[in-house]
Design a protein around this motif. Structure first.
Motif, PDB file in Angstrom:
ATOM      1  N   PRO A  13     -18.726 -89.718 -17.307  1.00  0.00           N
ATOM      2  CA  PRO A  13     -18.157 -89.119 -16.104  1.00  0.00           C
ATOM      3  C   PRO A  13     -19.180 -88.163 -15.493  1.00  0.00           C
ATOM      4  O   PRO A  13     -19.838 -87.420 -16.226  1.00  0.00           O
ATOM      5  CB  PRO A  13     -16.940 -88.337 -16.626  1.00  0.00           C
ATOM      6  N   TYR A  15     -20.118 -85.374 -12.280  1.00  0.00           N
ATOM      7  CA  TYR A  15     -19.897 -84.632 -11.046  1.00  0.00           C
ATOM      8  C   TYR A  15     -21.104 -83.712 -10.869  1.00  0.00           C
ATOM      9  O   TYR A  15     -21.318 -82.800 -11.659  1.00  0.00           O
ATOM     10  CB  TYR A  15     -18.591 -83.833 -11.081  1.00  0.00           C
ATOM     11  N   GLU A  17     -24.469 -84.476 -11.265  1.00  0.00           N
ATOM     12  CA  GLU A  17     -25.386 -84.626 -12.408  1.00  0.00           C
ATOM     13  C   GLU A  17     -26.640 -85.401 -12.013  1.00  0.00           C
ATOM     14  O   GLU A  17     -27.255 -86.057 -12.846  1.00  0.00           O
ATOM     15  CB  GLU A  17     -24.690 -85.326 -13.592  1.00  0.00           C
ATOM     16  N   ILE A  44     -18.790 -93.004 -14.017  1.00  0.00           N
ATOM     17  CA  ILE A  44     -17.647 -92.686 -13.163  1.00  0.00           C
ATOM     18  C   ILE A  44     -17.993 -91.436 -12.371  1.00  0.00           C
ATOM     19  O   ILE A  44     -17.845 -90.310 -12.853  1.00  0.00           O
ATOM     20  CB  ILE A  44     -16.369 -92.437 -13.999  1.00  0.00           C
ATOM     21  N   ASP A  46     -17.434 -88.973  -9.207  1.00  0.00           N
ATOM     22  CA  ASP A  46     -16.364 -88.589  -8.284  1.00  0.00           C
ATOM     23  C   ASP A  46     -16.914 -88.052  -6.960  1.00  0.00           C
ATOM     24  O   ASP A  46     -16.681 -86.903  -6.598  1.00  0.00           O
ATOM     25  CB  ASP A  46     -15.468 -87.529  -8.941  1.00  0.00           C
ATOM     26  N   LYS A  76     -13.288 -85.689  -6.277  1.00  0.00           N
ATOM     27  CA  LYS A  76     -13.189 -85.075  -7.608  1.00  0.00           C
ATOM     28  C   LYS A  76     -11.744 -85.069  -8.095  1.00  0.00           C
ATOM     29  O   LYS A  76     -10.933 -84.262  -7.678  1.00  0.00           O
ATOM     30  CB  LYS A  76     -13.740 -83.647  -7.562  1.00  0.00           C
ATOM     31  N   GLY A  78     -10.882 -85.118 -11.466  1.00  0.00           N
ATOM     32  CA  GLY A  78     -10.712 -84.558 -12.812  1.00  0.00           C
ATOM     33  C   GLY A  78     -11.195 -85.466 -13.914  1.00  0.00           C
ATOM     34  O   GLY A  78     -11.245 -86.689 -13.785  1.00  0.00           O
ATOM     35  N   LEU A  79     -11.530 -84.818 -15.033  1.00  0.00           N
ATOM     36  CA  LEU A  79     -12.182 -85.507 -16.139  1.00  0.00           C
ATOM     37  C   LEU A  79     -11.237 -86.454 -16.880  1.00  0.00           C
ATOM     38  O   LEU A  79     -11.622 -87.570 -17.228  1.00  0.00           O
ATOM     39  CB  LEU A  79     -12.730 -84.432 -17.088  1.00  0.00           C
ATOM     40  N   ALA A 100     -22.367 -86.060 -19.419  1.00  0.00           N
ATOM     41  CA  ALA A 100     -23.610 -86.556 -18.828  1.00  0.00           C
ATOM     42  C   ALA A 100     -24.616 -85.433 -18.582  1.00  0.00           C
ATOM     43  O   ALA A 100     -25.671 -85.660 -18.004  1.00  0.00           O
ATOM     44  CB  ALA A 100     -23.304 -87.277 -17.514  1.00  0.00           C
ATOM     45  N   ASP A 101     -24.302 -84.221 -19.028  1.00  0.00           N
ATOM     46  CA  ASP A 101     -25.169 -83.081 -18.684  1.00  0.00           C
ATOM     47  C   ASP A 101     -26.210 -82.771 -19.758  1.00  0.00           C
ATOM     48  O   ASP A 101     -26.789 -81.693 -19.767  1.00  0.00           O
ATOM     49  CB  ASP A 101     -24.320 -81.845 -18.385  1.00  0.00           C
ATOM     50  N   ARG A 142     -18.577 -67.416 -24.483  1.00  0.00           N
ATOM     51  CA  ARG A 142     -18.305 -68.858 -24.551  1.00  0.00           C
ATOM     52  C   ARG A 142     -18.108 -69.302 -26.002  1.00  0.00           C
ATOM     53  O   ARG A 142     -17.248 -70.128 -26.304  1.00  0.00           O
ATOM     54  CB  ARG A 142     -19.501 -69.578 -23.898  1.00  0.00           C
ATOM     55  N   ARG A 215     -25.868 -76.893 -20.878  1.00  0.00           N
ATOM     56  CA  ARG A 215     -26.528 -77.581 -19.764  1.00  0.00           C
ATOM     57  C   ARG A 215     -27.675 -76.734 -19.217  1.00  0.00           C
ATOM     58  O   ARG A 215     -27.587 -75.513 -19.139  1.00  0.00           O
ATOM     59  CB  ARG A 215     -25.539 -77.925 -18.665  1.00  0.00           C
ATOM     60  N   GLU A 219     -24.097 -76.299 -12.637  1.00  0.00           N
ATOM     61  CA  GLU A 219     -23.237 -75.131 -12.803  1.00  0.00           C
ATOM     62  C   GLU A 219     -22.204 -75.336 -13.900  1.00  0.00           C
ATOM     63  O   GLU A 219     -21.672 -76.413 -14.065  1.00  0.00           O
ATOM     64  CB  GLU A 219     -22.465 -74.903 -11.496  1.00  0.00           C
ATOM     65  N   SER A 220     -21.912 -74.262 -14.625  1.00  0.00           N
ATOM     66  CA  SER A 220     -20.825 -74.296 -15.592  1.00  0.00           C
ATOM     67  C   SER A 220     -19.522 -73.901 -14.905  1.00  0.00           C
ATOM     68  O   SER A 220     -19.515 -73.115 -13.977  1.00  0.00           O
ATOM     69  CB  SER A 220     -21.113 -73.320 -16.723  1.00  0.00           C
ATOM     70  N   LYS A 221     -18.427 -74.527 -15.378  1.00  0.00           N
ATOM     71  CA  LYS A 221     -17.171 -74.308 -14.652  1.00  0.00           C
ATOM     72  C   LYS A 221     -16.073 -73.660 -15.477  1.00  0.00           C
ATOM     73  O   LYS A 221     -14.941 -73.549 -15.020  1.00  0.00           O
ATOM     74  CB  LYS A 221     -16.633 -75.648 -14.121  1.00  0.00           C
TER      75      LYS A 221
HETATM   76  N1  LIG Z   1     -15.968 -88.057 -12.739  1.00  0.00           N
HETATM   77  C1  LIG Z   1     -15.827 -86.751 -12.997  1.00  0.00           C
HETATM   78  N2  LIG Z   1     -16.650 -86.154 -13.891  1.00  0.00           N
HETATM   79  C2  LIG Z   1     -16.486 -84.827 -14.133  1.00  0.00           C
HETATM   80  C3  LIG Z   1     -15.489 -84.053 -13.490  1.00  0.00           C
HETATM   81  N3  LIG Z   1     -15.597 -82.774 -13.961  1.00  0.00           N
HETATM   82  C4  LIG Z   1     -16.608 -82.767 -14.838  1.00  0.00           C
HETATM   83  N4  LIG Z   1     -17.169 -83.993 -14.947  1.00  0.00           N
HETATM   84  C5  LIG Z   1     -18.246 -84.438 -15.839  1.00  0.00           C
HETATM   85  O1  LIG Z   1     -17.746 -84.323 -17.161  1.00  0.00           O
HETATM   86  C6  LIG Z   1     -18.727 -83.887 -18.063  1.00  0.00           C
HETATM   87  C7  LIG Z   1     -18.300 -82.581 -18.709  1.00  0.00           C
HETATM   88  O2  LIG Z   1     -18.174 -81.592 -17.703  1.00  0.00           O
HETATM   89  P1  LIG Z   1     -18.942 -80.202 -17.750  1.00  0.00           P
HETATM   90  O3  LIG Z   1     -18.930 -79.645 -16.386  1.00  0.00           O
HETATM   91  O4  LIG Z   1     -20.260 -80.352 -18.422  1.00  0.00           O
HETATM   92  O5  LIG Z   1     -17.938 -79.372 -18.632  1.00  0.00           O
HETATM   93  P2  LIG Z   1     -18.273 -78.364 -19.770  1.00  0.00           P
HETATM   94  O6  LIG Z   1     -19.291 -78.967 -20.699  1.00  0.00           O
HETATM   95  O7  LIG Z   1     -16.984 -77.910 -20.320  1.00  0.00           O
HETATM   96  O8  LIG Z   1     -18.917 -77.167 -18.961  1.00  0.00           O
HETATM   97  P3  LIG Z   1     -20.438 -76.819 -18.579  1.00  0.00           P
HETATM   98  O9  LIG Z   1     -21.367 -77.816 -19.178  1.00  0.00           O
HETATM   99  O10 LIG Z   1     -20.656 -75.448 -19.085  1.00  0.00           O
HETATM  100  O11 LIG Z   1     -20.439 -76.902 -17.090  1.00  0.00           O
HETATM  101  C8  LIG Z   1     -20.012 -83.788 -17.247  1.00  0.00           C
HETATM  102  O12 LIG Z   1     -20.721 -84.999 -17.382  1.00  0.00           O
HETATM  103  C9  LIG Z   1     -19.494 -83.608 -15.817  1.00  0.00           C
HETATM  104  O13 LIG Z   1     -20.407 -84.078 -14.840  1.00  0.00           O
HETATM  105  C10 LIG Z   1     -14.625 -84.721 -12.548  1.00  0.00           C
HETATM  106  O14 LIG Z   1     -13.724 -84.149 -11.930  1.00  0.00           O
HETATM  107  N5  LIG Z   1     -14.842 -86.058 -12.351  1.00  0.00           N
END
Ligand SMILES: Nc1nc2c(ncn2[C@@H]2O[C@H](COP(=O)(O)OP(=O)(O)OP(=O)(O)O)[C@@H](O)[C@H]2O)c(=O)[nH]1
Ligand SMILES: [Mg+2]
Length: 241
Positions: A13, A15, A17, A44, A46, A76, A78-79, A100-101, A142, A215, A219-221
Motif C-alpha cells: 500500500p 501513499y 512513497e 495499491i 491511493d 486516500k 485508508g490502509l 512501502a516506506d 513513539r 522512515r 512524513e509520519s502520521k
Molecule cells: N493505499 C494506501 N496506503 C497507505 C495509506 N496510509 C498509509 N499507507 C501506506 O501504508 C504503509 C504504512 O503507513 P505509514 O505511513 O508508514 O505508517 P506508520 O509506519 O505507522 O507511520 P510512519 O512510517 O511513521 O509514517 C506505507 O507504505 C504507506 O505509504 C492509505 O490511506 N492508502
C-alpha cells in the motif's frame, strides 16, 4: 529451494512513497530472485499527490506487468481497505503484507517463507520484540506508545504473539480472507485485531525477528487521535473476544 505451485503476492500500500518505491521494489525482486519462488508485487496507491503512481508505472515497464501489478484507487481510503482491495487481486496462495516506506526490509522475506514451511504456519508475523528484532530511529514517545500498546494488549487479550502492532506478515491467502472478513476495526489497531482473531480461530502463528527502521523519506502520521482510537479498539476487542 522453491516448491512448485507456491506463489507469493506482496501487497504494497502506498501513499506518497515516490522516493521509497523504486528501492523497495528492487529489494523485493532481489530477495525473490535469490530464493526462486514465484511472486507478484501488487501496488495499491491511493492517488498520491507526489507522483507515486508515475513511479509505479515506470517500475511496471522495467520489471513487467506480471511482476508489478498496479491496482490504484482514486483517493486516500485508508490502509485497512487498501489491504482488502489488494487481496482481491492477489493470485498467490500466500500473501505478504509490508509497508512501502523501507521500514520493513525485504531481506527478511526468505526467512518468513522458511519459517512458514517449517511448521506449516497459517500466519508468520515479524516481531521487533524477540531475538535479534528491534526498532531503530524512533524517539522515546513513539517507542513508549508502541511498547505500551503491545504490553496492554498482551495483558488484556493474551494473543500468544510478541509483536501485535507490527504489519510485516505472511498469511496463507485463505486464512487472510477469513481474518479480513472477521475484523471490524480500522486504522492502527487493525494489525492487532488480525493477530488476536487468528489466535481466536485457532490458526497457528510463527514469528520471525525483524529490525524495523523508521522512515527516512516522507512524513509520519501517528498522532494523538490514533492513540485514542487504538485504546477504544482495544477495549472493544477485550469486551468481545
Ligand atoms: N493505499 C494506501 N496506503 C497507505 C495509506 N496510509 C498509509 N499507507 C501506506 O501504508 C504503509 C504504512 O503507513 P505509514 O505511513 O508508514 O505508517 P506508520 O509506519 O505507522 O507511520 P510512519 O512510517 O511513521 O509514517 C506505507 O507504505 C504507506 O505509504 C492509505 O490511506 N492508502
Ligand atoms: Mg511507516
Amino acid at each position: 529451494m522453491a516448491e512448485k505451485g507456491d506463489k507469493y503476492s506482496i501487497l504494497l500500500p502506498t501513499y506518497n512513497e515516490r522516493e521509497n518505491l523504486p528501492l523497495i521494489v528492487w529489494l523485493i525482486v532481489k530477495a525473490f530472485s535469490e530464493c526462486g519462488y514465484d511472486y507478484e508485487i501488487i501496488i495499491i496507491d491511493d492517488g498520491s499527490p507526489d507522483g507515486t503512481q508515475e513511479a509505479a508505472k515506470q517500475l511496471e515497464n522495467i520489471y513487467g506487468s506480471d511482476i508489478i501489478r498496479l491496482r490504484p484507487r482514486p483517493s486516500k481510503l485508508g490502509l485497512g481497505t487498501a489491504y482488502i482491495h489488494g487481496m482481491k487481486h492477489a493470485t498467490g496462495n500466500f500473501v505478504i503484507i509490508m509497508d512501502a516506506d523501507l521500514s520493513h526490509h525485504p531481506k527478511f522475506i526468505p526467512e518468513f517463507i522458511r519459517k512458514q514451511k517449517e511448521g506449516d504456519y497459517d500466519v508468520v508475523s515479524g516481531t521487533r520484540y524477540i531475538g535479534d528484532g528491534g526498532v531503530f530511529g524512533w524517539d522515546l514517545r513513539r517507542k513508549l506508545i508502541s511498547r505500551g500498546a503491545n504490553y496492554l494488549t498482551q495483558v488484556l487479550l493474551r494473543p500468544g504473539a510478541s509483536d501485535l502492532t507490527g504489519s510485516f506478515r505472511l498469511y496463507k491467502k485463505k486464512v487472510l480472507e477469513n481474518l479480513v472478513d472477521a475484523c471490524v476495526s480500522k486504522g492502527f489497531i487493525f494489525q492487532m485485531e488480525m493477530i488476536v482473531r487468528a489466535r481466536q480461530f485457532g490458526h497457528t502463528i510463527g514469528e520471525v525477528p525483524i529490525t524495523f527502521v523508521d522512515r527516512v523519506y516522507g512524513e509520519s502520521k501517528l498522532g494523538g487521535s490514533e492513540v485514542v482510537s487504538f485504546a477504544k479498539g482495544l477495549l472493544y476487542l477485550f469486551a468481545t473476544t
